[in-house]
Write an enzyme that holds these catalytic residues in place. Sequence first.
Site, PDB file in Angstrom:
ATOM      1  N   ASP A  42      89.818  75.482 163.463  1.00  0.00           N
ATOM      2  CA  ASP A  42      89.929  76.394 164.608  1.00  0.00           C
ATOM      3  C   ASP A  42      90.800  75.737 165.685  1.00  0.00           C
ATOM      4  OD1 ASP A  42      89.206  78.639 166.161  1.00  0.00           O
ATOM      5  OD2 ASP A  42      87.540  77.550 167.088  1.00  0.00           O
TER       6      ASP A  42
ATOM      7  N   THR B 258      80.097  79.059 172.064  1.00  0.00           N
ATOM      8  CA  THR B 258      79.242  78.721 173.211  1.00  0.00           C
ATOM      9  C   THR B 258      77.814  79.248 173.035  1.00  0.00           C
ATOM     10  OG1 THR B 258      81.213  78.751 174.579  1.00  0.00           O
ATOM     11  CG2 THR B 258      79.114  78.820 175.738  1.00  0.00           C
TER      12      THR B 258
ATOM     13  N   HIS C 170      87.322  81.847 176.763  1.00  0.00           N
ATOM     14  CA  HIS C 170      86.498  80.882 176.027  1.00  0.00           C
ATOM     15  C   HIS C 170      85.399  80.276 176.908  1.00  0.00           C
ATOM     16  CE1 HIS C 170      89.948  80.610 173.138  1.00  0.00           C
ATOM     17  NE2 HIS C 170      88.967  80.400 172.276  1.00  0.00           N
ATOM     18  N   GLY C 171      84.272  79.956 176.262  1.00  0.00           N
ATOM     19  CA  GLY C 171      83.270  79.085 176.892  1.00  0.00           C
ATOM     20  C   GLY C 171      82.360  79.724 177.914  1.00  0.00           C
TER      21      GLY C 171
ATOM     22  N   GLY D  43      86.540  83.710 171.883  1.00  0.00           N
ATOM     23  CA  GLY D  43      85.798  83.769 173.149  1.00  0.00           C
ATOM     24  C   GLY D  43      84.765  84.877 173.183  1.00  0.00           C
TER      25      GLY D  43
ATOM     26  N   ASN E  91      84.826  85.049 166.553  1.00  0.00           N
ATOM     27  CA  ASN E  91      84.538  83.621 166.744  1.00  0.00           C
ATOM     28  C   ASN E  91      83.412  83.414 167.752  1.00  0.00           C
ATOM     29  OD1 ASN E  91      86.637  83.094 165.057  1.00  0.00           O
ATOM     30  ND2 ASN E  91      87.917  82.071 166.564  1.00  0.00           N
TER      31      ASN E  91
HETATM   32  O1  G3H Z   1      87.463  79.469 168.723  1.00  0.00           O
HETATM   33  C1  G3H Z   1      86.289  79.610 169.095  1.00  0.00           C
HETATM   34  C2  G3H Z   1      85.888  80.732 169.862  1.00  0.00           C
HETATM   35  O2  G3H Z   1      86.916  81.466 170.332  1.00  0.00           O
HETATM   36  C3  G3H Z   1      84.572  80.751 170.517  1.00  0.00           C
HETATM   37  O3  G3H Z   1      84.573  81.077 171.881  1.00  0.00           O
HETATM   38  O4  G3H Z   1      82.820  79.632 172.882  1.00  0.00           O
HETATM   39  O5  G3H Z   1      83.517  81.702 173.954  1.00  0.00           O
HETATM   40  O6  G3H Z   1      82.217  81.785 171.853  1.00  0.00           O
HETATM   41  P1  G3H Z   1      83.196  81.050 172.688  1.00  0.00           P
HETATM   42 ZN    ZN Z   2      88.856  80.290 170.206  1.00  0.00          ZN
END
Ligand code: G3H
Ligand code: ZN
Length: 289
Positions: free
Chosen positions: A89, A238, A185-186, A214, A235
């Site tokens: 990733d 977090t 993200h995050g 995200g 995906n």
């Molecule tokens: O690549 C990983 C994701 O885009 C996860 O994002 O932490 O906001 O769920 P997130």
């Molecule tokens: Zn990502």
Amino acid sequence: MTLVNPRSWILKAHKEGFAIGGFNANNFEQLQAIVKAAELENAPVIVQISHRALLYLGNGNEITGLQYFADMAKRAAANSTAPIALHLDHGTELEATQAIGLGFTSVMFDGESHTREENIAISKKITDLAHKMDICMEAEIGAVPKPDGAELDEADLVLTDPDDALDFVEKTSVDMLAIALGSVHGMQAKENDLDLARLKEIRAKVETPLVLHGSSGVTNEAIQAAIKMGLSKINIATQLNKAFTLGVRKALDEKQNLVDPRKYLTQGMEAQIEVVRERIQFLGSSGKA
Ligand code: G3H
Ligand code: ZN
């Protein structure tokens, strides 16, 4: 089972209107939690590791991180009844090339720090290599910000232009295209909406399965609508970190003299298994193994 190329799952999800989870892991326990949840849900899952998690696992050396994680994931898949894909990733060109050689069954090149032309050229180069090795390829057009705890700089959010998306897939032949629809993200709370009108326009031009990054900060309503409109890989990182950490915190809060990592990490794993199961059901991939 051996690790599986997820391309056929993604195409099936794309055709039938559900989505496959791309679940991020940072360590052995989080990997185990994802695999266990997949077994309990009889679901195909993509286990993925990001550039920064590779640096963490490899003590600052991303290639060592790739080696550790490839070994762990191969063993986890061999011991599991669920179909597991191993995905890189947000990888660099070097990481993607190395991951292909180390047995990853899917890779993402993150071209965010490159010009559009460089992103196309590198994505095409890695796609050609990946396809020779029967590996699935993801790349991104547009930008989903990674503020990492800092305040969001709106300039970092670049929503995907539908014509750019079409041009990108035609020039690169990627299997999955990550697009930016307003997620960040995050995020720890589900507060963001997605630009669904933009998704509709992209979908009208692009046949390639689409990926949402995200997702932890996006409302369930928006994700569900977007899956119906053609997002096929979601995906999730977090949300899993939060569940795992709350499980560990609870264990430590309950017993002030607890020092055995096996005990508190097990509670972290158990909390994460529940969230992965819930997400698999939510995405519609339960029972699709
Ligand atoms: O690549 C990983 C994701 O885009 C996860 O994002 O932490 O906001 O769920 P997130
Ligand atoms: Zn990502």
